[in-house]
Design an enzyme around this catalytic site. Structure first.
Site, PDB file in Angstrom:
ATOM      1  N   ASP A  63       0.836  -1.207   0.000  1.00  0.00           N
ATOM      2  CA  ASP A  63       0.000   0.000   0.000  1.00  0.00           C
ATOM      3  C   ASP A  63       0.872   1.259   0.000  1.00  0.00           C
ATOM      4  OD1 ASP A  63       0.906  -0.109   2.594  1.00  0.00           O
ATOM      5  OD2 ASP A  63      -1.059   0.104   3.542  1.00  0.00           O
ATOM      6  N   ASP A 102      -1.110  -6.210  -0.380  1.00  0.00           N
ATOM      7  CA  ASP A 102      -1.337  -5.520   0.895  1.00  0.00           C
ATOM      8  C   ASP A 102      -2.816  -5.178   1.021  1.00  0.00           C
ATOM      9  OD1 ASP A 102       0.211  -4.829   3.046  1.00  0.00           O
ATOM     10  OD2 ASP A 102       1.122  -3.075   2.088  1.00  0.00           O
ATOM     11  N   GLU A 134      -1.477  -5.531   8.618  1.00  0.00           N
ATOM     12  CA  GLU A 134      -0.650  -4.919   9.654  1.00  0.00           C
ATOM     13  C   GLU A 134      -1.244  -5.147  11.036  1.00  0.00           C
ATOM     14  OE1 GLU A 134       0.185  -0.807   8.821  1.00  0.00           O
ATOM     15  OE2 GLU A 134       0.967  -1.248   6.813  1.00  0.00           O
ATOM     16  N   GLU A 199       9.172  -4.335  10.600  1.00  0.00           N
ATOM     17  CA  GLU A 199       9.601  -3.030  10.070  1.00  0.00           C
ATOM     18  C   GLU A 199      10.006  -2.087  11.196  1.00  0.00           C
ATOM     19  OE1 GLU A 199       6.939  -1.170   7.274  1.00  0.00           O
ATOM     20  OE2 GLU A 199       8.123   0.693   7.246  1.00  0.00           O
TER      21      GLU A 199
HETATM   22  O1  KIV Z   1       3.513  -1.163   1.654  1.00  0.00           O
HETATM   23  C1  KIV Z   1       4.683  -1.544   1.678  1.00  0.00           C
HETATM   24  O2  KIV Z   1       5.487  -1.253   0.800  1.00  0.00           O
HETATM   25  C2  KIV Z   1       5.108  -2.341   2.818  1.00  0.00           C
HETATM   26  C3  KIV Z   1       6.569  -2.643   2.922  1.00  0.00           C
HETATM   27  C4  KIV Z   1       7.253  -1.468   3.481  1.00  0.00           C
HETATM   28  C5  KIV Z   1       6.821  -3.850   3.731  1.00  0.00           C
HETATM   29  O3  KIV Z   1       4.325  -2.695   3.624  1.00  0.00           O
END
Ligand code: KIV
Length: 323
Positions: A63, A102, A134, A199
């Site tokens: 995302d 995502d 997340e 992260e």
């Molecule tokens: O959205 C994204 O690019 C991510 C990465 C930073 C793991 O979640």
């Protein structure tokens, strides 16, 4: 490694060549064998093809596209439909890599049923092979696994929580927070997550979690001891228009490359240096006499007055039809 054959028909590799497909179970096997997992984001067909053909194991349609592709200030605005649109494009460009989509902010923050229904769309409508979510949403992970949807967790600095965190800050910097993070990682693994992105956390914490849980950790700003690493593609090649975070290593400068190519093109157009005669289509030799064209001249022009003779035009049409 437990790999299956990928048999989609898109002509991405030489025809007849079957590629060993990276799957979620294969990631677990890579951890057990101590083989590092390489991961990158991609948001479109061309980038997905490059990343896939370079042998990257996992492509995340992150995302982060809200920021690096769509120009938003943070990741919160991107919608399920927008994420589906980009995931479809990436899926068309990827053959070997595992494609993970995502789930955007708001798409799994209501009831578990709504979250599962949104996750189903990523597999059914866009061809994703897993979703990423997340936070320590253990019940939701369990429901996804029950619905046959492989899931990648994401802990530590979770960008969808930017307002709760008060900015993009390194997480797990005191003992209570470290213990909570370890417990969350363990709970996600137990609930059936296939891997966890860690992260923005101290290296020592990531190393301890990586050693403690049975599923792969994929780090971004979490040090070198994770089972794999992921970066945002636009960070890797300097397309973000902002100073990089500490953990980013720039492997190329696409910004300089693209800027110079575009400026060069503009100059050539302005100086009548593009396109050249060799970059132009031509009438057959015998028909060219009807036009006053100086192929070596920079500003060659059709001479309308030259096309005056009806018989000559008919002759020319005949020749062109035969050509
Ligand atoms: O959205 C994204 O690019 C991510 C990465 C930073 C793991 O979640």
């Amino acid at each position: 490694m437990s790999l299956t054959e990928f048999s989609a028909g898109a002509p991405l590799a030489p025809r007849g060549v079957s590629l060993p497909k990276v799957t979620v179970p294969a990631l677990g096997e890579m951890k057990r064998q101590g083989k590092p997992i390489s991961a990158l984001t991609a948001y479109d067909y061309a980038t997905a093809r490059l990343v896939d053909e370079a042998g990257i194991d996992l492509i995340l349609v992150g995302d982060s596209l809200a920021m690096v592709v769509l120009g938003h200030e943070n990741t919160l605005a991107v919608t399920v439909d927008e994420m589906l649109h980009h995931t479809r494009a990436v899926r068309r460009g990827a053959r070997r890599a595992l494609v993970v989509a995502d789930m955007p902010f708001g798409s799994y923050h209501g009831t578990i049923g709504e979250g599962v229904a949104n996750a189903v769309r990523f597999l059914k409508e866009a061809g994703a092979e897993a979703v990423k979510i997340e936070g320590p949403r253990v019940e939701f992970v369990r429901a996804l696994v029950e619905a046959e949807i492989p899931v990648v967790g994401h802990l530590g600095l979770t960008p969808q929580s930017v307002h709760r965190m008060g900015g993009y800050r390194v997480q797990a910097r005191n003992i209570d927070a470290v213990l909570q993070l370890q417990a969350d990682a363990f709970a996600l693994a137990t609930a059936g997550a296939g891997a966890i992105v860690l992260e923005g956390i101290p290296r020592e914490v990531a190393a301890a979690i990586t050693a403690a849980i049975p599923i792969p950790t994929i780090g971004i700003g979490a040090g070198p001891d994770c089972d794999g690493q992921i970066l945002v593609f636009h960070d890797l090649v300097n397309l973000t228009f902002a100073p990089p975070a500490k953990f980013v290593r720039r492997y190329g400068d696409a910004s300089a490359l693209f800027r110079s190519a575009v400026e060069h093109y503009r100059e050539d157009v302005e100086h009548h240096a593009f396109p050249s005669d060799a970059e132009s289509y031509h009438l057959p030799e015998s028909a060219r006499r009807l036009f006053a064209i100086d192929p070596d001249g920079a500003g060659a022009r059709d001479n309308a007055d030259a096309v005056v003779n009806r018989d000559a035009r008919e002759e020319m049409n005949e020749e062109m039809n035969q050509a």
